[in-house]
Design an enzyme around this catalytic site. Structure first.
Site, PDB file in Angstrom:
ATOM      1  N   LYS A  56      18.458  57.971 -16.448  1.00  0.00           N
ATOM      2  CA  LYS A  56      19.694  58.303 -17.172  1.00  0.00           C
ATOM      3  C   LYS A  56      20.125  59.733 -16.843  1.00  0.00           C
ATOM      4  O   LYS A  56      21.319  60.030 -16.750  1.00  0.00           O
ATOM      5  CB  LYS A  56      19.498  58.099 -18.681  1.00  0.00           C
ATOM      6  N   SER A  98      22.341  58.618 -21.611  1.00  0.00           N
ATOM      7  CA  SER A  98      21.584  58.511 -22.866  1.00  0.00           C
ATOM      8  C   SER A  98      21.120  59.886 -23.305  1.00  0.00           C
ATOM      9  O   SER A  98      20.769  60.725 -22.465  1.00  0.00           O
ATOM     10  CB  SER A  98      20.368  57.604 -22.666  1.00  0.00           C
ATOM     11  N   TYR A 120      12.907  55.848 -17.894  1.00  0.00           N
ATOM     12  CA  TYR A 120      14.281  55.583 -18.342  1.00  0.00           C
ATOM     13  C   TYR A 120      15.054  56.900 -18.451  1.00  0.00           C
ATOM     14  O   TYR A 120      16.221  56.992 -18.039  1.00  0.00           O
ATOM     15  CB  TYR A 120      14.229  54.843 -19.686  1.00  0.00           C
ATOM     16  N   VAL A 165      14.460  59.673 -16.789  1.00  0.00           N
ATOM     17  CA  VAL A 165      14.710  60.186 -15.431  1.00  0.00           C
ATOM     18  C   VAL A 165      15.968  59.520 -14.856  1.00  0.00           C
ATOM     19  O   VAL A 165      16.855  60.186 -14.309  1.00  0.00           O
ATOM     20  CB  VAL A 165      13.502  59.918 -14.501  1.00  0.00           C
TER      21      VAL A 165
HETATM   22  P1  NDP Z   1      21.262  45.404 -22.495  1.00  0.00           P
HETATM   23  O1  NDP Z   1      19.884  45.307 -21.938  1.00  0.00           O
HETATM   24  O2  NDP Z   1      21.617  44.691 -23.727  1.00  0.00           O
HETATM   25  O3  NDP Z   1      22.322  44.984 -21.356  1.00  0.00           O
HETATM   26  C1  NDP Z   1      22.207  45.492 -20.065  1.00  0.00           C
HETATM   27  C2  NDP Z   1      23.190  44.764 -19.180  1.00  0.00           C
HETATM   28  O4  NDP Z   1      22.997  45.243 -17.835  1.00  0.00           O
HETATM   29  C3  NDP Z   1      22.983  43.248 -19.135  1.00  0.00           C
HETATM   30  O5  NDP Z   1      24.235  42.619 -19.051  1.00  0.00           O
HETATM   31  C4  NDP Z   1      22.193  43.067 -17.853  1.00  0.00           C
HETATM   32  O6  NDP Z   1      22.333  41.773 -17.289  1.00  0.00           O
HETATM   33  C5  NDP Z   1      22.889  44.097 -17.002  1.00  0.00           C
HETATM   34  N1  NDP Z   1      22.187  44.375 -15.750  1.00  0.00           N
HETATM   35  C6  NDP Z   1      20.897  44.731 -15.541  1.00  0.00           C
HETATM   36  N2  NDP Z   1      20.639  44.854 -14.232  1.00  0.00           N
HETATM   37  C7  NDP Z   1      21.809  44.579 -13.585  1.00  0.00           C
HETATM   38  C8  NDP Z   1      22.195  44.536 -12.219  1.00  0.00           C
HETATM   39  N3  NDP Z   1      21.324  44.768 -11.223  1.00  0.00           N
HETATM   40  N4  NDP Z   1      23.484  44.243 -11.916  1.00  0.00           N
HETATM   41  C9  NDP Z   1      24.375  43.993 -12.889  1.00  0.00           C
HETATM   42  N5  NDP Z   1      24.065  43.978 -14.205  1.00  0.00           N
HETATM   43  C10 NDP Z   1      22.793  44.277 -14.539  1.00  0.00           C
HETATM   44  O7  NDP Z   1      21.540  46.973 -22.625  1.00  0.00           O
HETATM   45  P2  NDP Z   1      22.520  47.785 -23.602  1.00  0.00           P
HETATM   46  O8  NDP Z   1      23.731  47.006 -23.853  1.00  0.00           O
HETATM   47  O9  NDP Z   1      21.719  48.292 -24.708  1.00  0.00           O
HETATM   48  O10 NDP Z   1      22.850  49.054 -22.687  1.00  0.00           O
HETATM   49  C11 NDP Z   1      24.078  49.209 -22.009  1.00  0.00           C
HETATM   50  C12 NDP Z   1      24.098  50.611 -21.423  1.00  0.00           C
HETATM   51  O11 NDP Z   1      24.001  51.585 -22.465  1.00  0.00           O
HETATM   52  C13 NDP Z   1      22.924  50.896 -20.485  1.00  0.00           C
HETATM   53  O12 NDP Z   1      23.376  51.698 -19.430  1.00  0.00           O
HETATM   54  C14 NDP Z   1      21.961  51.680 -21.354  1.00  0.00           C
HETATM   55  O13 NDP Z   1      21.118  52.510 -20.594  1.00  0.00           O
HETATM   56  C15 NDP Z   1      22.929  52.476 -22.212  1.00  0.00           C
HETATM   57  N6  NDP Z   1      22.357  52.933 -23.473  1.00  0.00           N
HETATM   58  C16 NDP Z   1      21.971  52.033 -24.424  1.00  0.00           C
HETATM   59  C17 NDP Z   1      21.451  52.485 -25.644  1.00  0.00           C
HETATM   60  C18 NDP Z   1      21.079  51.553 -26.751  1.00  0.00           C
HETATM   61  O14 NDP Z   1      20.654  52.043 -27.818  1.00  0.00           O
HETATM   62  N7  NDP Z   1      21.197  50.243 -26.589  1.00  0.00           N
HETATM   63  C19 NDP Z   1      21.278  53.920 -25.902  1.00  0.00           C
HETATM   64  C20 NDP Z   1      21.696  54.781 -24.821  1.00  0.00           C
HETATM   65  C21 NDP Z   1      22.229  54.288 -23.653  1.00  0.00           C
HETATM   66  P3  NDP Z   1      21.288  40.571 -17.619  1.00  0.00           P
HETATM   67  O15 NDP Z   1      21.712  39.979 -18.923  1.00  0.00           O
HETATM   68  O16 NDP Z   1      21.468  39.676 -16.452  1.00  0.00           O
HETATM   69  O17 NDP Z   1      19.929  41.188 -17.697  1.00  0.00           O
END
Ligand code: NDP
Length: 284
Positions: free
Chosen positions: A202, A146, A198, A200
């Site tokens: 990323k 991020s 968050y 830290v």
């Molecule tokens: P969401 O919160 O919509 O989705 C996160 C996903 O990660 C969900 O499917 C969640 O599952 C899953 N998850 C969480 N913990 C675990 C675990 N222990 N094992 C397996 N799966 C897990 O997030 P986003 O789609 O927004 O983000 C996706 C990625 O993009 C992340 O890495 C985020 O940091 C990064 N990102 C997002 C931004 C944004 O603007 N949205 C900006 C910058 C980076 P469950 O449904 O079960 O909780």
């Protein structure tokens, strides 16, 4: 960042691709995009920690038709060693290799230490366990970082320098993440110059991607910021995120299956988090 000779053929063959945390959000968008943009006959593993949420996503994507026959569901909790081992064995037995690992799963929220355990340590464990079966000649790892985790977010110069050290090891990086957890426990995180949790975590994932890129020079290992995307996590940052999940999938899907000219160890992003471009290598 390194650059090795790019083979124009490297992505023409069917790929075995795995996306973590793909039941919703950007991970779901990545899988949907891969169903049309990955080489035909590729196998795409949609994984989720919760089986019913993941199977619901697969059912929805299957209804779209097209190449959904390439879609395989498997449970994967990135913090659960047994869950990871089960999937590594399944993929090894079924295909003999994994071509592309996309580390998408993460959490945000208020539990700082849990965030380190899921985002940094979970991603580290997934990488360690899958690396032995990642295709040696052209395998790829894509990690969702991020822009919030840019080094500039770290006021503490010593921490910033350690994270950006081109000779940093996984052991030293994990020690830094543990120091952050200890500072949180002692209520000293902000006094000691750490940014929000968050950021830290990323930054930890970005530094990890750089270390792995140096350690495995035959692979393409990159990290990206998808921009500010309208998901549960994106919306939790305050305000209305401008990008759709399909737009958020553009850079990670490029890093997974497009010709990168051999670039590995890069941090890829667009000039702004609203931008819907295909990204370029940026200063982390
Ligand atoms: P969401 O919160 O919509 O989705 C996160 C996903 O990660 C969900 O499917 C969640 O599952 C899953 N998850 C969480 N913990 C675990 C675990 N222990 N094992 C397996 N799966 C897990 O997030 P986003 O789609 O927004 O983000 C996706 C990625 O993009 C992340 O890495 C985020 O940091 C990064 N990102 C997002 C931004 C944004 O603007 N949205 C900006 C910058 C980076 P469950 O449904 O079960 O909780």
């Amino acid at each position: 960042m390194s650059q090795r000779a790019a083979s124009p053929e490297e992505n023409m063959n069917p790929q075995v691709i795995l996306v973590t945390g793909a039941n919703k959000g950007i991970g779901y968008g990545i899988v949907r995009s891969l169903l049309t943009s990955a080489p035909s006959r590729s196998i795409i593993y949609l994984t989720s920690r919760d089986v019913s949420r993941g199977q619901k996503a697969v059912t929805e994507l299957s209804a779209i038709g097209g190449r959904s026959s390439n879609l395989v569901y498997h449970q994967l909790d990135i913090t659960d060693e047994q869950s990871i081992d089960t999937l590594v064995n399944k993929i090894r037995n079924a295909h003999g290799r994994l071509d592309v690992l996309i580390n998408n799963a993460s959490i945000a929220g208020t539990d700082n230490e849990l965030m380190v355990d899921v985002n940094y340590y979970g991603t580290l464990m997934v990488c360690k366990k899958f690396l032995p079966i990642i295709e040696k000649d052209h395998g790829r790892i894509v990690t969702m970082g991020s822009a919030i985790g840019h080094l500039a977010a770290f006021e503490n110069e010593e921490i910033r320098n350690q994270l950006g050290n081109p000779e940093l090891t996984v052991e030293q990086l994990s020690a830094l993440m543990d120091k952050y957890k200890a500072d949180c426990k002692d209520g000293k995180a902000s006094e000691n110059g750490w940014p929000m949790a968050y950021a830290v975590t990323k930054a930890g994932e970005t530094a990890l991607s750089g270390i792995l890129a140096r350690k495995y020079p035959s692979l393409l290992i990159n990290v990206c910021c998808p921009g500010w995307v309208n998901t549960e996590m994106g919306a939790s940052m305050g305000g209305k995120p401008p990008k759709t999940i399909d737009e958020g999938a553009i850079i990670p899907v490029r890093l997974a299956v497009s010709d990168l000219g051999g670039v590995s160890g890069g941090f890829w992003e667009n000039p702004s988090v609203m931008d819907t471009g295909v990204g370029s290598v940026s200063v982390w």
